[in-house]
Design an enzyme around this catalytic site. Structure first.
Site, short mmCIF file in Angstrom:
data_model
loop_
_atom_site.label_atom_id
_atom_site.label_comp_id
_atom_site.label_asym_id
_atom_site.label_seq_id
_atom_site.Cartn_x
_atom_site.Cartn_y
_atom_site.Cartn_z
N GLU A 245 18.46 -10.16 -57.80
CA GLU A 245 17.18 -9.74 -57.43
C GLU A 245 16.59 -10.05 -58.56
OE1 GLU A 245 15.56 -5.77 -56.13
OE2 GLU A 245 14.22 -5.28 -57.98
N ALA B 268 6.23 -5.37 -59.76
CA ALA B 268 7.45 -4.09 -60.05
C ALA B 268 6.59 -3.07 -61.77
CB ALA B 268 8.64 -4.37 -60.31
N ARG C 99 6.04 0.57 -50.69
CA ARG C 99 4.81 1.71 -51.06
C ARG C 99 4.52 0.81 -51.89
NH1 ARG C 99 4.62 6.53 -53.16
NH2 ARG C 99 5.15 5.69 -55.21
N GLY C 100 4.99 0.60 -53.37
CA GLY C 100 4.78 -0.13 -54.29
C GLY C 100 4.58 0.76 -55.17
P1 FAD Z 1 8.38 4.80 -49.28
O1 FAD Z 1 8.87 4.42 -48.71
O2 FAD Z 1 6.20 5.22 -49.13
O3 FAD Z 1 8.80 6.56 -50.26
C1 FAD Z 1 7.69 7.24 -50.95
C2 FAD Z 1 7.29 8.78 -51.36
O4 FAD Z 1 7.02 8.92 -50.50
C3 FAD Z 1 9.50 8.86 -51.05
O5 FAD Z 1 9.20 10.53 -52.20
C4 FAD Z 1 9.46 9.27 -49.72
O6 FAD Z 1 10.05 9.93 -49.19
C5 FAD Z 1 7.51 9.64 -49.30
N1 FAD Z 1 7.15 9.25 -47.55
C6 FAD Z 1 7.94 7.82 -47.40
N2 FAD Z 1 7.19 7.61 -46.32
C7 FAD Z 1 6.30 8.92 -46.15
C8 FAD Z 1 5.76 9.71 -44.71
N3 FAD Z 1 5.90 8.74 -44.08
N4 FAD Z 1 5.97 11.00 -44.82
C9 FAD Z 1 5.99 11.71 -46.03
N5 FAD Z 1 6.13 11.05 -47.40
C10 FAD Z 1 6.68 9.88 -46.99
N6 FAD Z 1 7.44 -0.76 -56.52
C11 FAD Z 1 6.82 -2.57 -56.57
O7 FAD Z 1 6.07 -2.37 -57.16
N7 FAD Z 1 7.57 -3.54 -56.65
C12 FAD Z 1 8.47 -4.06 -55.86
O8 FAD Z 1 9.00 -5.26 -56.37
C13 FAD Z 1 9.78 -3.33 -56.22
N8 FAD Z 1 11.10 -3.03 -55.73
C14 FAD Z 1 11.02 -2.53 -55.56
C15 FAD Z 1 12.69 -3.13 -54.88
C16 FAD Z 1 13.64 -2.35 -54.72
C17 FAD Z 1 14.77 -2.16 -54.05
C18 FAD Z 1 13.26 -0.35 -54.90
C19 FAD Z 1 14.83 0.41 -54.40
C20 FAD Z 1 12.51 -0.03 -55.05
C21 FAD Z 1 11.24 -1.24 -55.04
N9 FAD Z 1 10.04 -0.51 -55.67
C22 FAD Z 1 9.54 -1.72 -56.07
C23 FAD Z 1 9.75 0.31 -56.84
C24 FAD Z 1 9.22 1.61 -55.51
O9 FAD Z 1 7.86 0.77 -55.04
C25 FAD Z 1 8.35 2.86 -55.83
O10 FAD Z 1 9.64 3.51 -55.91
C26 FAD Z 1 7.63 3.77 -55.05
O11 FAD Z 1 7.19 4.77 -55.98
C27 FAD Z 1 7.77 3.69 -53.34
O12 FAD Z 1 7.60 2.87 -52.81
P2 FAD Z 1 8.88 2.63 -51.89
O13 FAD Z 1 8.86 1.89 -50.17
O14 FAD Z 1 10.04 2.86 -50.80
O15 FAD Z 1 7.59 3.77 -50.65
#
Ligand code: FAD
Length: 289
Positions: free
Chosen positions: A16, A50, A107-108
């Site tokens: 990454e 990020a 989500r971000g």
């Molecule tokens: P989600 O999957 O939406 O989860 C966020 C929260 O919402 C969790 O608590 C989850 O349990 C809850 N949730 C999800 N879906 C639902 C639903 N349907 N109903 C109720 N609750 C729900 N961030 C950046 O800004 N840019 C990046 O490039 C970036 N790269 C990343 C790469 C990796 C491998 C990882 C692990 C994280 C990365 N992140 C990045 C961080 C990430 O965006 C954050 O952790 C953010 O807080 C959550 O993103 P997510 O896509 O996991 O969200």
């Protein structure tokens, strides 16, 4: 090539990287990419704003460079909380035009710098949207120690199941330092009928300041064995580098021999780290294949 298809044939090795923040850093990313591509990863993923960063416009540009100049499969991280459907469509069409096949749908990170929009509340909303309109291989993020905003591990896994049911084909994990946390997490995903590859994310720790930042961002727990390294070598950067690399290597070898789907290395754009890890596992399948 789609990452889900690569995962069907081997344990993957991936890196990454993040886009440079300033134009003046563009040359150093070239050097980093040259060295990383020599290590022959199965894919390189590029972050998208990020930590609330503002370097979003360089992500797709860098992915294009990885694909065209280095012939390595890129994965574009795409976040959604700050965008409308029309804006996501614009990113998606550019990716499609550039032949980019893999997207990590997120989500971000929340940031005060950009207002949130209403079209996508969770990553699963972006996954469904992309699945319906485009032909990308969609990856999703997962959290072995639970996402910090989740009320419980049960609700976290339930949300992950929604993401996979919506169309995420491969999961990339948040960094962790205790492999038992990862094994326990994978077991819980299987119990929940989540049966896609889960690739563990490993960050070799080489700087004391980096550790403090990481703890505040990802809430990863540190096993005693790891804490001892920080206590003993935290003030000696050369010693910490050696100890951090050895710790990461021992995590990776344990994971690979436990038949995980691959290794995703958080390189922090430092090719020396990736090179040293690859040297340490050069005769192990995911690097040799
Ligand atoms: P989600 O999957 O939406 O989860 C966020 C929260 O919402 C969790 O608590 C989850 O349990 C809850 N949730 C999800 N879906 C639902 C639903 N349907 N109903 C109720 N609750 C729900 N961030 C950046 O800004 N840019 C990046 O490039 C970036 N790269 C990343 C790469 C990796 C491998 C990882 C692990 C994280 C990365 N992140 C990045 C961080 C990430 O965006 C954050 O952790 C953010 O807080 C959550 O993103 P997510 O896509 O996991 O969200």
């Amino acid at each position: 090539m789609k990452i889900a298809d690569i995962c069907r044939t081997k344990q993957t090795l991936s890196f990454e990287i993040f886009p440079p923040k300033k134009d003046s850093d563009l040359q150093s990313i070239d050097k980093t990419l040259e060295i990383l591509s020599d290590l022959k990863p199965d894919f390189i993923s590029v972050t998208f704003g990020a930590g609330g960063g503002s370097n979003r416009n360089r992500t797709i540009e860098l992915a294009k460079q990885i694909k065209n100049d280095y012939k390595i499969e890129p994965v574009v991280h795409l976040t959604s909380i700050h965008y409308t459907k029309a804006e996501i469509d614009r990113f998606a069409s550019v990716m499609r035009e550039e032949g980019i096949e893999n997207v990590l749908a997120l989500r971000g990170d929340r940031t005060d710098l950009i207002p949130e929009k209403d079209d996508f509340r969770h990553a699963s909303d972006l996954v469904s949207y992309l699945r319906e309109k485009y032909d990308f291989c969609i990856l999703g993020a997962c959290y072995p120690e639970c996402h910090p905003e989740s009320d419980s591990r049960i609700s976290d896994i339930a949300a992950l199941k929604k993401k996979v049911d919506a169309g995420a084909e491969v999961l990339l994990s948040q960094m962790f330092f205790d492999n038992e946390m990862f094994y326990d997490f994978v077991e819980r995903t299987r119990i929940a009928d989540i049966d896609v590859p889960v690739i563990p994310g490993i960050m070799p720790v080489t700087k004391a300041a980096q550790i403090r930042k990481m703890v505040s961002i990802c809430h990863a727990s540190f096993p005693r064995r790891f804490e001892k390294i920080i206590e003993r070598y935290g003030d000696d950067s050369d010693a910490l580098f050696d100890a951090g690399m050895s710790y990461a290597l021992s995590q990776i070898i344990d994971l690979l021999s436990s038949d995980v789907s691959g290794i995703h290395l958080y390189t922090m754009n430092n090719p020396v780290i990736a090179g040293r890890i690859c040297e340490g596992i050069k005769n192990i399948a995911c690097v040799r294949a």
